[in-house]
Scaffold this motif. Structure first.
Motif, short mmCIF file in Angstrom:
data_model
loop_
_atom_site.label_atom_id
_atom_site.label_comp_id
_atom_site.label_asym_id
_atom_site.label_seq_id
_atom_site.Cartn_x
_atom_site.Cartn_y
_atom_site.Cartn_z
N PHE A 1 -5.99 -0.64 -7.58
CA PHE A 1 -7.00 -0.77 -6.54
C PHE A 1 -6.74 0.34 -5.53
CE2 PHE A 1 -10.34 -2.91 -4.58
CZ PHE A 1 -10.07 -3.24 -3.26
N TYR B 1 -0.18 -7.78 5.95
CA TYR B 1 0.63 -6.58 5.87
C TYR B 1 1.06 -6.14 7.26
CZ TYR B 1 -1.06 -5.89 1.08
OH TYR B 1 -1.35 -6.03 -0.25
N TYR C 1 -2.09 -6.20 9.62
CA TYR C 1 -3.39 -6.19 8.96
C TYR C 1 -3.49 -7.43 8.09
CZ TYR C 1 -4.44 -1.41 10.33
OH TYR C 1 -4.73 -0.29 11.05
N LEU D 1 0.86 -1.18 0.00
CA LEU D 1 0.00 0.00 0.00
C LEU D 1 0.89 1.23 0.00
CD1 LEU D 1 -1.85 -2.27 1.28
CD2 LEU D 1 -3.05 -0.41 2.40
N GLN E 1 -5.85 -9.35 4.88
CA GLN E 1 -6.83 -9.19 3.81
C GLN E 1 -7.16 -10.58 3.27
OE1 GLN E 1 -5.54 -6.83 0.42
NE2 GLN E 1 -7.58 -5.96 0.23
N PHE F 1 -10.49 0.55 7.23
CA PHE F 1 -10.43 0.64 5.77
C PHE F 1 -11.80 0.50 5.13
CE2 PHE F 1 -6.09 0.78 4.38
CZ PHE F 1 -5.36 0.33 5.47
N GLY F 2 -11.94 1.12 3.96
CA GLY F 2 -13.07 0.87 3.10
C GLY F 2 -12.83 -0.40 2.29
N SER F 3 -13.80 -0.75 1.48
CA SER F 3 -13.71 -2.00 0.71
C SER F 3 -12.99 -1.81 -0.62
CB SER F 3 -15.11 -2.58 0.47
OG SER F 3 -15.91 -1.62 -0.16
N GLY F 4 -12.68 -0.57 -0.97
CA GLY F 4 -11.85 -0.31 -2.14
C GLY F 4 -12.62 -0.06 -3.42
N ARG G 1 -12.22 -6.72 2.80
CA ARG G 1 -11.44 -5.52 3.04
C ARG G 1 -10.32 -5.79 4.02
NH1 ARG G 1 -15.33 -1.05 5.18
NH2 ARG G 1 -16.74 -2.01 3.68
N LEU G 2 -9.31 -4.94 3.99
CA LEU G 2 -8.23 -5.01 4.96
C LEU G 2 -8.79 -4.81 6.36
CD1 LEU G 2 -5.30 -2.97 3.42
CD2 LEU G 2 -5.05 -5.12 4.62
N LEU H 1 -7.67 2.31 -1.99
CA LEU H 1 -8.22 2.10 -0.65
C LEU H 1 -8.27 3.40 0.12
CD1 LEU H 1 -6.39 -1.17 0.37
CD2 LEU H 1 -8.86 -0.88 0.21
#
Lengths: 112, 111
Positions: free
Chosen positions: A88, B86, B36, A43, B38, A103-106, B43-44, A90
C-alpha cells in the motif's frame, strides 16, 4: 475529499513491468513524500521532495524512481527492479512552516 | 538518526476503560511529535501534535523529554476509537523536513 489525490486506488501489475502511481495536491505545499505501508512495518519513506525539480532518497528507495516537474505533482514509478512491490503506497504533502503531513487515500499495488 | 518505537502492536481494552498507547523516540535535536490515526478504510489523519497541546476526541499526549516519550492517553475509551495509531517524529524543520513513523499500534475497543 480534498487536498491530495492519489490514483488509481487499486493497481495490478505483471512481474517485469514498470508502473507509475499518481499523486496530485492542491494545497500549495512545497514538500511531498512517498511512503510504503506494510503490515507490521509501519510507514517507510521511499522518496521525498522539498521543492520542484529536486528530490531525495528515503530509507527504501531501491527499485523506485520519482520526478517533480510541477509543484502539484509527484509521481512514483515502481520499477521491475523492486523485489517486493506488492504494498500500500501513501503520498503526503507538507508545509514545513506548520509541520506534519496531509495524506492521500493511498494506492494498493498488487503484482500478479 | 531519528527513531520511533511503539512497543505494542496490538492493544485491546473494553469500552469505558482508560487507554494508553506508548511511544518512545530517539532524536538528538529538538523533537516535533505527532499522533496519526487510521480508521478502517479511511486515510491517515492527524490526531494531535505536541506543539498545540490540544485534546482531540478526548485524547491527550504529553511530551516527556526526560523519558523521550510521547504516550497517547484517553480516560474512557469508546468503540469508535478502534483504529491503527501511529506515532511520528519530525526533524527540526528547515529545508529537509520529514517524519519518521513508528510501526503502529492497532487499538481495539470491545463493547
Amino acid at each position: 475529499d480534498g487536498g491530495i489525490t492519489q490514483s488509481p486506488k487499486y493497481l495490478f501489475r505483471k512481474e517485469g513491468q514498470n508502473v507509475t502511481l499518481s499523486c496530485e495536491q492542491n494545497l500549495n505545499h512545497d514538500a511531498m513524500y512517498w511512503y510504503r505501508q506494510d503490515p507490521g512495518q509501519g510507514l517507510r519513506l521511499i522518496y521525498y521532495s522539498q521543492i520542484v525539480n529536486d528530490f531525495q532518497k528515503g530509507d527504501i528507495a531501491e527499485g523506485y524512481s520519482v520526478s517533480r516537474e510541477k509543484k502539484e505533482s509527484f509521481p512514483l514509478t515502481v520499477t521491475s527492479a523492486q523485489k517486493n512491490p506488492t504494498a500500500f503506497y501513501l503520498c503526503a504533502s507538507s508545509d514545513p512552516r506548520r509541520g506534519g503531513y496531509t495524506f492521500g487515500s493511498g494506492t494498493r499495488l498488487t503484482v500478479v | 538518526a531519528q527513531r520511533v518505537t511503539q512497543p505494542e502492536k496490538l492493544l485491546s481494552v473494553f469500552k469505558g476503560a482508560p487507554v494508553e498507547l506508548k511511544c518512545n523516540y530517539s532524536y538528538s535535536g529538538s523533537p516535533e511529535l505527532f499522533w496519526y490515526v487510521q480508521y478502517s478504510r479511511q486515510r491517515l489523519q492527524l490526531l494531535l501534535r505536541h506543539i498545540s497541546r490540544e485534546s482531540i476526541k478526548g485524547f491527550t499526549a504529553d511530551l516527556n523529554k526526560g523519558e523521550t516519550s510521547f504516550h497517547l492517553k484517553k480516560p474512557f475509551a469508546q468503540e469508535e476509537d478502534s483504529a491503527m495509531y501511529y506515532c511520528a517524529l519530525g526533524n527540526s524543520g528547515g529545508s529537509n523536513y520529514k517524519l519518521t513513523f513508528g510501526k503502529g499500534t492497532l487499538l481495539t475497543v470491545n463493547p
